[in-house]
Design an enzyme around this catalytic site. Structure first.
Site, PDB file in Angstrom:
ATOM      1  N   GLY A 168       9.100 -32.816 -10.354  1.00 54.24           N
ATOM      2  CA  GLY A 168       8.398 -33.656 -10.163  1.00 54.24           C
ATOM      3  C   GLY A 168       7.233 -33.179 -11.749  1.00 54.24           C
ATOM      4  N   ALA A 193       0.734 -31.800 -13.751  1.00 54.46           N
ATOM      5  CA  ALA A 193       1.081 -30.430 -13.317  1.00 54.46           C
ATOM      6  C   ALA A 193       2.735 -29.469 -13.895  1.00 54.46           C
ATOM      7  CB  ALA A 193       0.937 -30.661 -12.491  1.00 54.46           C
ATOM      8  N   HIS A 251     -11.378 -44.633  -3.051  1.00 55.21           N
ATOM      9  CA  HIS A 251     -12.374 -44.839  -4.476  1.00 55.21           C
ATOM     10  C   HIS A 251     -13.080 -45.466  -4.095  1.00 55.21           C
ATOM     11  CE1 HIS A 251     -12.365 -44.857  -8.490  1.00 55.21           C
ATOM     12  NE2 HIS A 251     -12.402 -44.394  -9.018  1.00 55.21           N
ATOM     13  N   ARG A 274     -17.587 -40.073  -4.597  1.00 51.59           N
ATOM     14  CA  ARG A 274     -16.898 -41.467  -4.573  1.00 51.59           C
ATOM     15  C   ARG A 274     -16.609 -41.332  -3.024  1.00 51.59           C
ATOM     16  NH1 ARG A 274     -11.151 -39.936  -8.122  1.00 51.59           N
ATOM     17  NH2 ARG A 274     -12.396 -40.337  -9.808  1.00 51.59           N
ATOM     18  N   GLU A 306      -1.823 -32.028  -7.442  1.00 55.41           N
ATOM     19  CA  GLU A 306      -1.808 -33.150  -6.685  1.00 55.41           C
ATOM     20  C   GLU A 306      -1.108 -32.023  -4.932  1.00 55.41           C
ATOM     21  OE1 GLU A 306      -3.591 -37.240  -4.480  1.00 55.41           O
ATOM     22  OE2 GLU A 306      -2.390 -37.264  -6.454  1.00 55.41           O
ATOM     23  N   ARG A 324     -13.021 -34.932  -3.574  1.00 55.51           N
ATOM     24  CA  ARG A 324     -12.727 -34.718  -5.314  1.00 55.51           C
ATOM     25  C   ARG A 324     -13.635 -35.127  -5.639  1.00 55.51           C
ATOM     26  NH1 ARG A 324      -9.780 -36.857  -9.678  1.00 55.51           N
ATOM     27  NH2 ARG A 324      -9.550 -38.730  -8.338  1.00 55.51           N
TER      28      ARG A 324
END
Length: 640
Positions: free
Chosen positions: A40, A44, A266, A333, A428, A438
């Site tokens: 990935g 990150a 969200h 949220r 994540e 979060r």
């Protein structure tokens, strides 16, 4: 297996600095003897690969996109938090720590969250040095704005494309190490298995997504930086390619999966418009700084945005401002999402479906002028107009909650290591920092904190412990076994030749997850969902149709591999939600509420749910990683 979170002793403010001093080091001459795999290349992964390459390690980096620049991190819009207190409005490292703990409804580790707040101040300096074009005040100082769950301005931003600009900074650092020969980049390569030998992660097996070739790679350690699993819901704000496969295959090899039911909805997304959609579009939370959320006080079926001006202010319900006067439209949220659902359930939603609320900028434009609003949100307004045809400068946006981020992920200790030695999870992909919800602008903060400022220290401790000679090459039988397992699964998928497409079955899974394990969950609904998911799994493995072969570019085969993992994950998410008979953050059990707000049960659920895979068709085993609060007192969360 007993869980050891490896939280350092001592005062909260000193834990990380003392821990860094106590970690073992690899001297510079020896670093070049170690090989590290990074899977990935979002924030990150790119920051970790660049940092480790800079230190001298030999890094292999993998992404399934054609370039690291296409990682889903680019989709983050509104900003990144840091406790700089540039506004002199009362912010501090401790306040960021406290807001994050409270925002997560007291279901995160104190030590991890405080470390995140500590290193946040360094992240901004790092990114500015890389040339990230943060917004600035007239005098040249970096600008800040507010985000949900905070009463201070601590969010740094680059208009509405902060994630993209931060990723370009990390990408430039990554490219420098590629040019130096310290990082070898493998684009269009998807990890399909982790290879474990003698209990340690020794490498991975990948599929070349262009040629279909199955390959293996060995290393001293493997870092998973593969994002979240929101696409288990089919429709989400995630990129269509985002998936759980790398984390799920690691889970099947011994890495515990933590808090899988913690999903963030969200509140500020463009509503669903029809069955033709394959994903949903996010409108940044930053818009709630100036946009006011409202619906008519009395139901107005089919009310369109262009007709909103006909509703006088006295007939509007600014429901977030009414219910939460201290935070108003900037509640977290989960709170904003649930309240949007409530007013739509009452029949007061707007738009053709009635599943939308207004986000109105008329007052802000009147107060500040169009040019100021355009400078803050211009690209977001343009994107909204291109998608919907409506102009937010002259009429309200219509928004509705949608799946966005997942707080659950692979269980990791304080060093970011999973329950498989040598296997790490960053960003994540892990569960560590956000609890049950979060706060906005914290995802970018965590991804860069893990990659730039945590893993370079903690990985060195593991490598120094095992020594550079402790490496297994790809000739080991375990690699051949893993390749055979991946190939057999691929051939089985291709041989089914059923009547349903992968997307049809994925949509059925997603609708089930949204209906029964989405914004609201109940025991009866979750039990029903589990049976439906088991039926979907049975049909998938007997009736899916995948055209083409494995020895070529085959996107249907890619999707099938991912959806098979989503189905299994979906069942675990339901099991986790059934087990947690409390409401906390984004996990809202209808049986546990008080005046419509989440009602925690600290007596019975002060723990992280860590699930152990026990084999095909077997019930996973639950392990409880106890949460201990020494420095904050958990209270009933209130934003009123």
């Amino acid at each position: 297996m007993a869980l050891d979170s490896k939280i350092p002793a001592g005062s909260l403010a000193e834990k990380w600095s003392k821990h860094k001093f106590n970690l073992k080091l690899v001297n510079p001459a020896n670093k070049r003897k170690y090989d590290v795999i990074v899977v990935g290349t979002g924030l990150a992964g790119a920051s970790a690969a660049a940092s480790l390459g800079e230190l001298g390690y030999n890094v292999k980096a993998f992404c399934f996109q054609d370039s690291p620049r296409r990682a889903h991190s680019i989709a983050a819009q509104g900003g990144i938090n840091a406790a700089k207190n540039y506004q002199n409005d009362g912010d501090s490292v401790y306040r960021l720590f406290y807001d994050t703990i409270k925002g997560g409804d007291y279901r995160a580790r104190e030590a991890n969250v405080h470390r995140l707040a500590e290193v946040s101040v360094n992240i901004i300096d790092q990114c500015v040095a890389q040339g990230v074009p943060f917004a600035r005040e007239y005098g040249g100082t970096l600008a800040n704005r507010s985000f949900g769950g905070a009463q201070v301005s601590r969010t740094f931003y680059a208009r509405g494309q902060t994630g993209q600009q931060l990723l370009l900074g990390a990408y430039s650092a990554l490219n420098r190490q590629i040019a130096n020969g310290k990082v070898t980049m493998y684009n269009r390569s998807e990890m399909l298995d982790v290879v474990v030998v003698d209990g340690k992660a020794r490498g991975i097996v990948t599929r070349d997504l262009v040629t279909g070739k199955i390959e293996s790679h060995s290393a001293h350690a493997v870092l998973l930086c593969t994002g979240g699993y929101g696409n288990v819901f089919f429709l989400s704000t995630n990129a269509k390619g985002s998936n759980v496969t790398a984390a799920w295959r690691a889970h099947k090899k011994g890495a515990y999966f933590a808090n899988p039911c913690f999903t963030q909805i969200h509140p500020t997304c463009i509503p669903v418009s029809g069955d033709h959609q394959s994903k949903l579009t996010l409108m940044s939370e930053s818009l709630r700084n100036d946009g006011r959320v409202w619906v008519p006080k009395e139901a107005k079926k089919g009310l369109k945005a262009k007709d909103a001006a006909s509703i006088p202010d006295t007939d509007r319900d600014y429901f977030l401002e009414r219910k939460y006067p201290s935070f108003g439209n900037l509640v977290p949220r989960d709170v904003a999402s649930r309240n949007a659902k409530y007013v739509c359930d009452e029949g007061r939603g707007v738009g053709a479906t009635g599943l939308a609320v207004f986000l109105d900028f008329a007052d802000a434009i009147k107060r500040d002028g169009r040019s100021v609003i355009e400078a803050k949100y211009g690209n977001l307004f343009d994107m909204y107009k291109q998608i919907t045809g409506d102009d937010p400068y002259t009429m309200p946006m219509m928004i509705y909650p949608a799946v966005h981020y997942t707080m659950g992920g692979l269980w990791v200790d304080y060093n970011l290591m999973t329950t498989v030695p040598g296997l790490y999870a960053l960003g994540e992909c892990n569960f560590s920092d956000h609890g049950a919800n979060r706060l906005g602008a914290s995802a970018l903060m965590q991804g860069l904190a893990d990659g730039y400022f945590v893993i370079p220290y903690t990985l060195g401790d593991y490598l120094a412990t095992i020594g550079w000679k402790d490496k297994v090459d790809t000739n080991h039988p375990a690699f051949a076994e893993s390749i055979k397992s991946v190939t057999d699964r691929q051939e089985k998928l291709l041989s089914i030749k059923g009547k349903k497409t992968v997307d049809q079955l994925h949509r059925e899974l997603g609708l089930t997850m949204w209906e029964y394990c989405g914004m609201s969950r109940s025991e009866a609904g979750l039990k029903k969902a589990k049976q439906i998911i088991q039926d979907i799994k049975k049909e998938f493995w007997t009736n899916v149709n995948i055209v083409g072969s494995g020895n070529e570019l085959n996107m249907e085969l890619e999707k099938a591999n991912r959806v098979a993992d989503f189905i299994e994950l979906g069942e675990l998410m339901v099991d986790d939600a059934l087990n947690r008979t409390e409401s906390c953050g984004g996990h809202f059990r209808e049986e546990s509420q008080m005046d419509g707000e989440a009602l925690r049960n600290d007596k019975d659920f002060f723990y992280v749910s860590a699930w152990e895979y026990k084999g095909e068709g077997e019930q996973q085993a639950l392990h409880k990683d106890a949460l201990e609060y020494e420095f904050v007192k958990p209270t009933q969360r209130s934003y009123k």
